[in-house]
Design a protein around this motif. Structure first.
Motif, PDB file in Angstrom:
ATOM      1  N   ARG A  89      -8.143  -3.806  -1.888  1.00 21.37           N
ATOM      2  CA  ARG A  89      -8.501  -2.396  -1.931  1.00 21.37           C
ATOM      3  C   ARG A  89      -8.722  -1.965  -3.371  1.00 21.37           C
ATOM      4  NH1 ARG A  89      -3.306  -3.307  -1.462  1.00 21.37           N
ATOM      5  NH2 ARG A  89      -1.724  -2.089  -2.519  1.00 21.37           N
ATOM      6  N   THR A  90      -9.225  -0.749  -3.504  1.00 19.06           N
ATOM      7  CA  THR A  90      -9.389  -0.112  -4.804  1.00 19.06           C
ATOM      8  C   THR A  90      -8.624   1.196  -4.782  1.00 19.06           C
ATOM      9  OG1 THR A  90     -11.579  -1.099  -5.091  1.00 19.06           O
ATOM     10  CG2 THR A  90     -11.073   0.839  -6.437  1.00 19.06           C
ATOM     11  N   VAL A  91      -7.785   1.412  -5.789  1.00 18.50           N
ATOM     12  CA  VAL A  91      -7.054   2.662  -5.965  1.00 18.50           C
ATOM     13  C   VAL A  91      -7.611   3.294  -7.234  1.00 18.50           C
ATOM     14  CG1 VAL A  91      -4.801   3.731  -6.351  1.00 18.50           C
ATOM     15  CG2 VAL A  91      -4.993   1.710  -4.871  1.00 18.50           C
ATOM     16  N   TRP A 115      -8.927   6.117  -2.634  1.00 16.97           N
ATOM     17  CA  TRP A 115      -8.716   4.699  -2.415  1.00 16.97           C
ATOM     18  C   TRP A 115      -9.438   4.276  -1.156  1.00 16.97           C
ATOM     19  CZ3 TRP A 115      -6.229   2.291   1.671  1.00 16.97           C
ATOM     20  CH2 TRP A 115      -5.407   3.076   2.455  1.00 16.97           C
ATOM     21  N   ARG A 138       0.806  -1.224   0.000  1.00 17.83           N
ATOM     22  CA  ARG A 138       0.000   0.000   0.000  1.00 17.83           C
ATOM     23  C   ARG A 138       0.831   1.262   0.000  1.00 17.83           C
ATOM     24  NH1 ARG A 138      -4.223  -0.459   4.729  1.00 17.83           N
ATOM     25  NH2 ARG A 138      -2.308  -0.853   5.848  1.00 17.83           N
ATOM     26  N   ASP A 194       0.899   2.987  -3.354  1.00 19.59           N
ATOM     27  CA  ASP A 194      -0.345   3.347  -4.043  1.00 19.59           C
ATOM     28  C   ASP A 194      -0.320   4.768  -4.603  1.00 19.59           C
ATOM     29  OD1 ASP A 194      -1.445   0.859  -3.727  1.00 19.59           O
ATOM     30  OD2 ASP A 194      -2.772   1.424  -2.072  1.00 19.59           O
TER      31      ASP A 194
END
Length: 174
Positions: free
Chosen positions: A146-148, A45, A20, A23
């Motif tokens: 997760r979503t970035v 995110w 992370r 990111d």
């Protein structure tokens, strides 16, 4: 016409490997690939398994509907986008996403992107037809799914700015 693309130099990547902590760098690289020279953009995110767009369901009379699960997932993504957007952007938009999944299940990147596009309607952009550049990646991170997401202004020859109301057309006499 087609041509072979030269392979990327060894060790190069649009998205650097790592956790992370990288990111923000991934987002910067993604934004520069999507919208070179863009002067405004947002990085959003959130943690959790990335959502995907479910196939449409058909009810009585052939009408389509969304499942309750799809509606809830879209609403949750909409809330994530509301944190970054006080009002929807108008004009061309570039959208890039890196979806870090917790497992290797087969999930189509285009369905995850479609989920984001639909969830952002009226929140991040007026309508997803404004998205004139789109790029998505699926990656594996079993510990921190997760979503970035990167959203930038996008210069394109296909102008998606709101058009002024056209003057009424004159009747053509024959």
């Amino acid at each position: 016409m087609s041509a072979d693309l030269a392979p990327a130099p060894v060790g190069s990547s649009l998205l650097p490997a790592g956790g992370r902590d990288l990111d923000r760098e991934r987002a910067r690289l993604l934004a520069s690939a999507l919208a070179p020279g863009a002067t405004s953009g947002k990085l959003i995110w959130w943690l959790g398994e990335p959502s995907t767009k479910a196939r449409p369901r058909f009810g009585a009379g052939g009408k389509t509907y969304k499942t309750d699960e799809d509606e809830q997932a879209e609403a949750a993504t909409g809330w994530q986008l509301r944190r970054a957007f006080s009002e929807p952007w108008v004009g061309n938009v570039a959208l890039g996403a890196v979806f870090f999944r917790s497992d290797r299940r087969r999930v189509d990147v285009d369905n995850m992107l479609k989920h984001i596009c639909d969830a952002g309607n009226g929140i991040a952009w007026v309508d997803d037809a404004q998205i004139t550049a789109l790029l998505g990646f699926a990656e594996l991170d079993p510990v921190h799914p997760r979503t970035v997401l990167v959203v930038c202004r996008h210069a394109s020859s296909l102008d998606r700015s709101p058009r002024a109301v056209a003057a009424p057309r004159q009747a053509v006499r024959r």
